[in-house]
Design an enzyme around this catalytic site. Structure first.
Site, PDB file in Angstrom:
ATOM      1  CD  GLU A 113      43.510  46.606  49.356  1.00  0.00           C
ATOM      2  OE1 GLU A 113      43.470  47.850  49.347  1.00  0.00           O
ATOM      3  OE2 GLU A 113      43.341  45.909  48.324  1.00  0.00           O
TER       4      GLU A 113
ATOM      5  NE  ARG B 287      47.835  51.572  48.116  1.00  0.00           N
ATOM      6  CZ  ARG B 287      47.197  51.724  46.960  1.00  0.00           C
ATOM      7  NH1 ARG B 287      45.899  51.579  46.913  1.00  0.00           N
ATOM      8  NH2 ARG B 287      47.855  52.026  45.872  1.00  0.00           N
TER       9      ARG B 287
ATOM     10  CE  LYS C  37      36.887  42.920  34.472  1.00  0.00           C
ATOM     11  NZ  LYS C  37      37.285  43.248  35.836  1.00  0.00           N
TER      12      LYS C  37
HETATM   13  C1  LIG Z   1      45.249  48.072  46.215  1.00  0.00           C
HETATM   14  C2  LIG Z   1      44.781  46.974  45.300  1.00  0.00           C
HETATM   15  N1  LIG Z   1      43.887  46.061  45.752  1.00  0.00           N
HETATM   16  C3  LIG Z   1      43.455  45.073  44.943  1.00  0.00           C
HETATM   17  C4  LIG Z   1      43.916  44.978  43.671  1.00  0.00           C
HETATM   18  C5  LIG Z   1      43.480  43.802  42.799  1.00  0.00           C
HETATM   19  N2  LIG Z   1      42.704  44.240  41.650  1.00  0.00           N
HETATM   20  C6  LIG Z   1      43.242  44.438  40.468  1.00  0.00           C
HETATM   21  S1  LIG Z   1      42.176  44.938  39.306  1.00  0.00           S
HETATM   22  C7  LIG Z   1      40.908  44.876  40.407  1.00  0.00           C
HETATM   23  C8  LIG Z   1      39.530  45.263  39.968  1.00  0.00           C
HETATM   24  C9  LIG Z   1      39.569  46.635  39.392  1.00  0.00           C
HETATM   25  O1  LIG Z   1      38.303  46.991  38.921  1.00  0.00           O
HETATM   26  P1  LIG Z   1      38.190  48.239  37.990  1.00  0.00           P
HETATM   27  O2  LIG Z   1      39.095  49.317  38.457  1.00  0.00           O
HETATM   28  O3  LIG Z   1      36.762  48.578  37.872  1.00  0.00           O
HETATM   29  O4  LIG Z   1      38.773  47.756  36.603  1.00  0.00           O
HETATM   30  P2  LIG Z   1      38.147  46.661  35.614  1.00  0.00           P
HETATM   31  O5  LIG Z   1      38.905  45.414  35.906  1.00  0.00           O
HETATM   32  O6  LIG Z   1      36.704  46.561  35.860  1.00  0.00           O
HETATM   33  O7  LIG Z   1      38.468  47.164  34.262  1.00  0.00           O
HETATM   34  C10 LIG Z   1      41.348  44.460  41.665  1.00  0.00           C
HETATM   35  C11 LIG Z   1      40.501  44.259  42.841  1.00  0.00           C
HETATM   36  C12 LIG Z   1      44.859  45.932  43.244  1.00  0.00           C
HETATM   37  N3  LIG Z   1      45.410  45.887  42.036  1.00  0.00           N
HETATM   38  N4  LIG Z   1      45.257  46.914  44.061  1.00  0.00           N
END
Ligand SMILES: Cc1ncc(C[n+]2csc(CCOP(=O)(O)OP(=O)(O)O)c2C)c(N)n1
Ligand SMILES: CC(=O)[C@@H](O)[C@H](O)COP(=O)(O)O
Ligand SMILES: [Mg+2]
Length: 539
Positions: free
Chosen positions: A362, A390, A280
């Site tokens: 959630e 959610r 990342k």
């Molecule tokens: C239901 C929901 N909860 C929380 C989020 C906030 N959120 C957006 S990206 C993320 C992290 C995602 O991690 P990953 O899928 O591994 O992608 P990366 O950012 O590491 O590329 C979070 C917690 C969201 N978009 N949707």
């Protein structure tokens, strides 16, 4: 610049490997400079450069729908599908969205914003394509963080048994916004450690030509190999157990290896998981060192990585919770992968044993908080309004029906700005106010939020939600929180009623009306559920 010559994925397919490597560097530089101006989701996109290039080399996203999970990592895809010239308008009104939007491009198969739905959506697409007699593949690009959401497992379980050409590309960088947590994260870490098996598998398949599964000898040997593997190494991946072919782990910054693996996955014509390891923030020192800071970043200086940051409802909420936890040993802080965003990171440092990051889950966070509460603790779940959607059923079933005094910090309530419609907190007023036994409070400033939080964590009657917006307070900073409703201004001609930050606008409107000779009363609601309010009394 090679990037300037890319107008569609067809242009990408013309390039040699060394040109593609140069293109990767140019894309990174472009993203850093561009996001430094507009703000946006930088780290995830820097990590997905080679991955996205390789996807476009192997698949045609007009025929093979590519479903992004969350969609915050779609910038490279946007660049490769003809939207480079709009990047200066990213996340602005009428500008380029920070998420996939089918109205922007036919290459964007589906909208995204909330995590963990991509496998379900892609499976629906795979089923529709099969029913229509098309032999395309459906693709789900999901991160290891999004994989922590329960919905992802419902999708995987259904897809694993489907036998359809559905390819799940798991972009595993070990990170959600902060370092990923939980049992699945550990499982992936174990899988990450065995690249030698992947290389053996690739070698032995290559012995049988381009489509080994068509060779009866291969199929026979494959059965023997699978039984042997199970005997020698009984631990298989969860994905294989669910019915997927598992390919990986693949180096997510090696275009050649990615291309070969995607080619292989495409030929298999069945449910496949391609496990890709990425870094990342790759290629920008500040983002690699602090991927969380550059996950969703406001404009910054690209030379120093320095951003501007101010105080906010979230930071005050977090600080107040730390103070309260010092007085109340039962108080627990709960987050669903949003410790920084909700201001709970200081709580994690101060009281790690009473802090629970449950990952992007959630619904689970709500039910788990109900369990904590029923067993004598006082959980405070800080969550963005849009993501709490959610957990709707758990709010009703697990919390409200038993009147459990769980406290909810509903962050990002109202419009959030740059992230757009998937992220606006526009529904919580409706969905919280209709749940029995729920009290919903709306502070207009930090002082009121503090008073409300004190009250909410000390009462025993039932669940309390305190909703506050993204960003900081306005001009109205008086603490009126102990009253249910407050008359902020008297006036006989018209009554303006509102709550939260909106009272700043009401006071301004009342002032403007006064200059026009209209006397407006302003009533502020501190509590919007239960709503017992008499605005109009018969003379
Ligand atoms: C239901 C929901 N909860 C929380 C989020 C906030 N959120 C957006 S990206 C993320 C992290 C995602 O991690 P990953 O899928 O591994 O992608 P990366 O950012 O590491 O590329 C979070 C917690 C969201 N978009 N949707
Ligand atoms: C992609 C996503 O869902 C989060 O990264 C979100 O964009 C964070 O929003 P804030 O910037 O308001 O914390
Ligand atoms: Mg991740």
């Amino acid at each position: 610049m090679i990037l300037d010559t890319i107008h569609s994925p067809a242009d990408v397919r013309q390039l040699s490997l060394s040109e593609l490597e140069m293109l990767s560097g140019e894309i990174r530089e472009f993203l850093i400079q561009s996001v430094a101006q507009t703000g946006g989701h930088l780290s995830s996109n820097l990590g997905a450069v080679e991955l996205t290039i390789a996807l476009h080399r192997v698949f045609d996203t007009l025929q093979d729908p590519l479903v992004f999970d969350v969609g915050h990592q779609a910038y490279v895809h946007k660049l490769l599908t003809g939207r480079k010239d709009q990047f200066h308008t990213l996340r602005q009104w009428d500008g380029l969205s920070g998420f996939p939007k089918p109205y922007e491009s036919p290459h964007d198969a589906f909208i995204a914003g909330h995590a963990s739905n991509s496998v379900s959506v892609a499976l629906g697409m795979a089923r529709a394509l099969a029913l229509q007699g098309k032999d395309s593949s459906a693709l789900a690009l999901i991160g290891d963080g999004a994989l922590s959401g329960g919905l992802a497992y419902e999708g995987l379980s259904d897809a694993g048994g489907s036998k359809l050409p559905l390819i799940v590309i798991l972009n595993d960088n070990g990170m959600s916004i902060q370092p990923n947590v939980g049992g699945m994260h550990r499982h992936l870490r174990d899988l990450r450690c065995q690249p030698s098996y992947y290389h053996f598998k690739k070698w032995y398949r290559s012995l049988f030509g381009k489509q080994p599964q068509r060779n009866p000898l291969y199929r026979q040997i494959h059965k023997v190999k699978t039984s042997l593997k199970r005997a020698i190494y009984p631990k298989s991946s969860l994905f294989e157990d669910m019915g997927f072919v598992y390919l990986g782990p693949v180096d997510g910054h090696d275009i050649q290896q990615l291309t070969q693996t995607f080619d292989w996955a495409k030929k298999l014509q069945c449910p496949v998981v391609v496990h890709v390891k990425t870094i990342k923030g790759k290629g920008y020192r500040f983002a690699e060192e602090n991927p969380g800071k550059f996950h969703g970043v406001s404009p910054f200086d690209p030379k120093t990585g320095v951003t501007k940051s101010g105080d906010s409802f979230s930071s005050h909420f977090g600080a107040e919770l730390v103070a309260l936890a010092g007085e109340n040993p039962k108080l627990c802080g709960v987050t669903a992968a949003m410790a920084d965003g909700t201001g709970l990171s200081p709580f994690e440092i101060a009281y790690p044993e009473r802090f629970f990051d449950v990952a992007i889950a959630e619904g689970h966070a709500v039910a788990m908080s109900a369990g904590l509460c029923k067993t004598g603790m006082r959980p405070v779940f800080a969550v963005y309004s849009t993501f709490l959607q959610r957990g709707y059923d758990m709010l009703f079933h697990d919390v409200a029906l038993q009147s459990l005094p769980v406290v909810f910090g509903i962050d990002r309530a109202g419009l959030v700005g740059a992230d757009g419609e998937t992220h606006h907190g526009c529904l919580d007023v409706q969905y919280l106010c209709q749940i029995p036994n729920f009290t919903v409070l709306c502070p207009s400033n930090y002082a009121e939020m503090t008073t409300m939080l004190h009250w909410a964590t000390s009462q025993e009657e039932g669940p309390v939600a305190i909703r506050y917006p993204r960003g900081g307070e306005g001009e109205f900073i008086q603490d009126t929180a102990l009253k249910t409703t407050v008359e902020l201004r008297s006036g006989a001609d018209v009554t303006l009623v509102g709550y939260g930050m909106c009272v700043n606008h009401l006071l301004e409107a009342a002032h403007t009306l006064e200059t026009l000779g209209v006397q407006a009363k302003v009533v502020k609601l501190n509590r919007i559920a239960p709503l017992i309010l008499v605005i109009y009394k018969k003379p």
